[in-house]
Structures are given as structure tokens and as C-alpha cells.
Design a protein around this motif. Sequence first.
Motif, short mmCIF file in Angstrom:
data_model
loop_
_atom_site.label_atom_id
_atom_site.label_comp_id
_atom_site.label_asym_id
_atom_site.label_seq_id
_atom_site.Cartn_x
_atom_site.Cartn_y
_atom_site.Cartn_z
N SER A 41 0.58 -0.71 -0.07
CA SER A 41 0.19 0.13 0.30
C SER A 41 0.49 0.96 0.18
O SER A 41 2.27 1.36 0.39
CB SER A 41 -0.81 0.29 1.07
OG SER A 41 -1.84 -0.91 1.36
N ALA A 42 0.41 2.11 -0.25
CA ALA A 42 1.18 3.98 0.15
C ALA A 42 1.52 4.18 1.53
O ALA A 42 1.00 3.02 2.24
CB ALA A 42 0.40 4.99 -0.42
N THR A 47 -2.43 8.21 0.81
CA THR A 47 -3.49 8.32 -0.35
C THR A 47 -4.90 9.15 0.22
O THR A 47 -4.97 10.19 -0.27
CB THR A 47 -4.35 7.19 0.52
OG1 THR A 47 -3.27 5.91 -0.79
CG2 THR A 47 -5.24 6.92 -1.15
N GLU A 74 1.34 4.55 -3.91
CA GLU A 74 2.17 2.86 -3.77
C GLU A 74 3.12 2.70 -5.27
O GLU A 74 3.76 2.52 -4.60
CB GLU A 74 1.03 2.35 -5.04
CG GLU A 74 -0.24 1.36 -3.43
CD GLU A 74 -0.98 2.53 -3.04
OE1 GLU A 74 -0.69 4.01 -4.05
OE2 GLU A 74 -1.64 2.21 -2.57
N PHE A 136 -3.66 -2.05 -5.62
CA PHE A 136 -4.14 -0.40 -5.06
C PHE A 136 -4.26 0.30 -7.03
O PHE A 136 -5.20 0.60 -7.13
CB PHE A 136 -4.17 0.23 -4.90
CG PHE A 136 -4.73 2.11 -4.72
CD1 PHE A 136 -6.31 1.44 -4.36
CD2 PHE A 136 -4.56 3.24 -4.52
CE1 PHE A 136 -7.13 2.87 -4.57
CE2 PHE A 136 -5.46 3.90 -4.47
CZ PHE A 136 -6.83 3.70 -4.29
N ARG A 150 -11.01 1.96 -2.25
CA ARG A 150 -10.12 2.26 -1.08
C ARG A 150 -10.09 1.17 -0.52
O ARG A 150 -10.78 0.21 -0.68
CB ARG A 150 -10.57 3.12 0.06
CG ARG A 150 -10.93 4.88 -0.79
CD ARG A 150 -9.34 4.94 -1.00
NE ARG A 150 -8.11 5.18 0.20
CZ ARG A 150 -8.46 6.19 0.78
NH1 ARG A 150 -9.16 7.29 1.11
NH2 ARG A 150 -7.20 6.09 1.87
N GLY A 151 -8.63 0.50 0.32
CA GLY A 151 -8.24 -0.67 0.30
C GLY A 151 -7.75 -1.75 -0.22
O GLY A 151 -7.85 -3.03 0.02
N GLY A 152 -7.67 -0.99 -2.14
CA GLY A 152 -7.59 -2.11 -2.74
C GLY A 152 -6.28 -3.04 -3.26
O GLY A 152 -6.98 -3.74 -3.33
N SER A 153 -5.42 -2.59 -2.45
CA SER A 153 -3.90 -3.34 -2.35
C SER A 153 -4.62 -5.12 -1.71
O SER A 153 -3.59 -5.78 -2.26
CB SER A 153 -3.09 -2.49 -1.15
OG SER A 153 -2.74 -1.50 -2.14
N1 ASP Z 1 -3.88 3.02 -0.45
C1 ASP Z 1 -5.34 2.79 -0.69
C2 ASP Z 1 -6.27 3.01 0.41
O1 ASP Z 1 -5.69 3.58 1.19
C3 ASP Z 1 -4.85 1.12 -0.85
C4 ASP Z 1 -4.59 0.75 0.11
O2 ASP Z 1 -3.81 0.74 0.84
O3 ASP Z 1 -5.21 -0.76 0.49
O4 ASP Z 1 -6.79 2.68 0.51
#
Ligand code: ASP
Length: 421
Positions: A41-42, A47, A74, A136, A150-153
Motif C-alpha cells: 500500500s502507500a 492516499t 504506491e 491498488f 479504497r483498501g484495494g491493495s
Molecule cells: N492506499 C490505498 C488506500 O489507502 C489502497 C490500500 O491501502 O489498500 O485506500
Amino acid sequence: MALIVQKYGGTSVDGIEKMRHVAKQVASARHNGDDVVVVLSAMGKETDRLINLATTATPDPSQRELDMLISTGEQVSVSLLAMVLNGQGIKARSFTGGQIGIITDGTHTNARIQRISTERLRESLSRGTVPVVAGFQGMGPESEITTLGRGGSDTTAVALAAALGADICDIYTDVDGIYTTDPGIVPEAKKRLRVSYEEMLEMASLGARVLQSRAVAFAMKYRVPVRVRSSFNTSDEGTWVVCEDLAMEREIISGVTYDKHQARITLVGVPDKPGVASKIFNAVAKEDITVDMIIQNIGRDKATDISFTLPRADAGRAKQAIDRLASETAMGDILLTKDIAKVSIVGIGMRSHSGVAAKMFASLAAEGINIIMISTSEIKISCVIDERYTELAVRVLHKAFGLGKTRKRLKTDKKAHHAPR
Ligand code: ASP
Ligand code: MG
């Protein structure tokens, strides 16, 4: 020798020191003779910071430009980790989603993965180089950069594990597994050893924010064994998310979740005739808003009431869409309530047990908590309640179903659980 996909979340790569720690874990897997693909992730809250920058530039930035911007988070983390790994003598190479052929549809900021070509990853692995992949992000039609929501990693990691036929997909995060409920509300909450894909899918879409729900759906479809564990305490095994036969711990309920990001819209005195509901929900769907629960009362005097819940962030837009409709068709009064929450119990044990709903309702009633709406599936029951009582409801349900320290176990039900004889 195993092939392991390791995904590290934002808190696990927030700074070079933390990246050195990640590098150590990659190194130890390599020394075990395992092949590793890293997905990141970042860093930290990068993000969020980028999204803020964008909305400062213009209140309603183009989704394409937003993807161009937020996908950079990322890229920073993967290149830095590759440098840290190289600095420690571990061969590694960073890749963008596009470079390793993660092809998505064209829905900017919420794209879906359509296919993955694993050629470049396999080539890297065969040369003994650790691929460090930007989570992501992907590449849409006409080589546009897309992001996966969001949360796509998480989804990137599970999708890569599926495409590569990996043995394990390890999700390293800032919690050490999946708990029976939020330990911040219930200190007696217990960490689960195993959770089934289905339960996890319900929990993820019901507000437990440990894994992106699309990632769970991917894992379920391709049977990828996923392990959620802490990147800071790797002696702990974490929680396995696996198929049902492996997940049985024989409790009736495996978790209590809650979601405060909810709102309710009620239309009072809607004409009770064919086509009205379709008009309303069409107008909402056109705004790309996903509705959750819907209740329609029994009509009287050719009018009825319809209530539905939806994400709080979308409530204003939904109301505007219905207001516009109301200027053409009589819609009655349109009420918007934001101070509601959804509390849910989840568990595959529900399938073979009766009285679960009754027990849930009685437990809430005993505390004087009013139930505003109810929805059920085969393995979950959700109640909408006044937001003020969320924590109380979670505590009460957690206790009622014996999820804490002294937990109730199901008597072995051989038929339902295919227990070995
Ligand atoms: N960096 C992206 C987010 O904050 C993806 C992730 O963290 O999974 O949503
Ligand atoms: Mg995350």
C-alpha cells in the motif's frame, strides 16, 4: 519451497525503518527457500493526503486525474522498498500494476480487475528477483491508470496469489488477526484462528475494515488461503481465512460487527401503485449509490411508506435525486436520518440453529434498544438501531452469544458439519 504473496498495509511501510523490518521478513522467507511476491500500500496516510490535495485543487476533481494522482502513493512505497531490499543484498524490482499486466475495466477510482498476465512476475521470480508490486492500481482501456477502490491493495494481493497459484497470501496489517468483535469496544473480544470466506465476506461488507470485501470475494472464488497477521508480531499466526470445511470452530456466531457510516431515507405517503419503487430506486442507482436494506409498509388509502438505508456519505445526493423526482411525481414527505447504525451478527453456525434471531432481538430489547430495521441472510442478521447505542449493542450481543473468554460451543452436529466419524 512455497510461493508466498506478502501484502503490507500503509502502517507497515510508514517510513524507512518500518521498510527495513519488512525487508527482514522478505529475507527470512527467501532464506527458507520460498519465492516471495510483495504487494504494498502507500505509506501511512498518503492516499488520504493526496485525495485532500486534489479536492483543494478543485472541489470536484476528474476521476481520471484523481487516479493519476492517488496511484503515485504506491509507486513511492514500492520503489523505496526495492531500494531497501537491494541495499541489503536481496535482489528486488518494483513494478506498477500496468507493468505486470493487471488489466481492469475503465471505472476510475473503483475499477475491477479483468485479467492478469503473470509472465513478467514469473520471469522475475525465475531469476531470483523479488517483485515488489504497487497495490491498488491497474491499467484500464487505452492504457489509462485506474485504481481499485479504497483498501484495494488487498485485492491486488489476492488476485496475484490467485493468478500465480500461490500457496499463501499473507496480509500484514496493524492488527494481529480477525476478532470476534472490535476489541476497542469489547476488551474480551477473542482473536479467531480461522474464519470462513463467507463469514469474512459478510464481516467485510458489514463494516469490519480489516480486508477489502472484493479481496475476500476473489479469495473465495479462487480458493486462495489468506492469512491476516500483524507485521509487528510475526510470531503470532494471525487468522486464516479459508474454506468452510477448514474453518469450523463450531460456534453458532463467529462475530459481531457494526457500521456507523449509515443513513436512512424514508418516503412517507408514496403512491401505492406499480412502478413507483422502480422510479425511486432507479433515480438512486443512476447516482451510482448502493442501497442496503429496503422496507415497504402495507399500503393504506392508496399510499404507503418506503424506507431504505445507504452509505451516509451518499445520503445527501440520494435525497437530491428523489427531490428532483418528487417535482414530477407525488412522493410524499422525504425524511433523511443520519444518526443510525447497523449492528450485525455473523456465523455459519446459524444455518443449523434456530432461535438465533429471537435471541438477538431479546438481548437488544433487554437493554431498551429499539430495532428500526432488520435484514437477514443465511449466515447473518443485521439490525438498524439508533447510533447512540452502537457500543452498548455490540457489547450485549457479544456477551449474549458467549463470544468472550468463556465461550459457548455448539454440540457436534454431525449432519450439518460433516464431522469425521
Ligand atoms: N492506499 C490505498 C488506500 O489507502 C489502497 C490500500 O491501502 O489498500 O485506500
Ligand atoms: Mg488497507
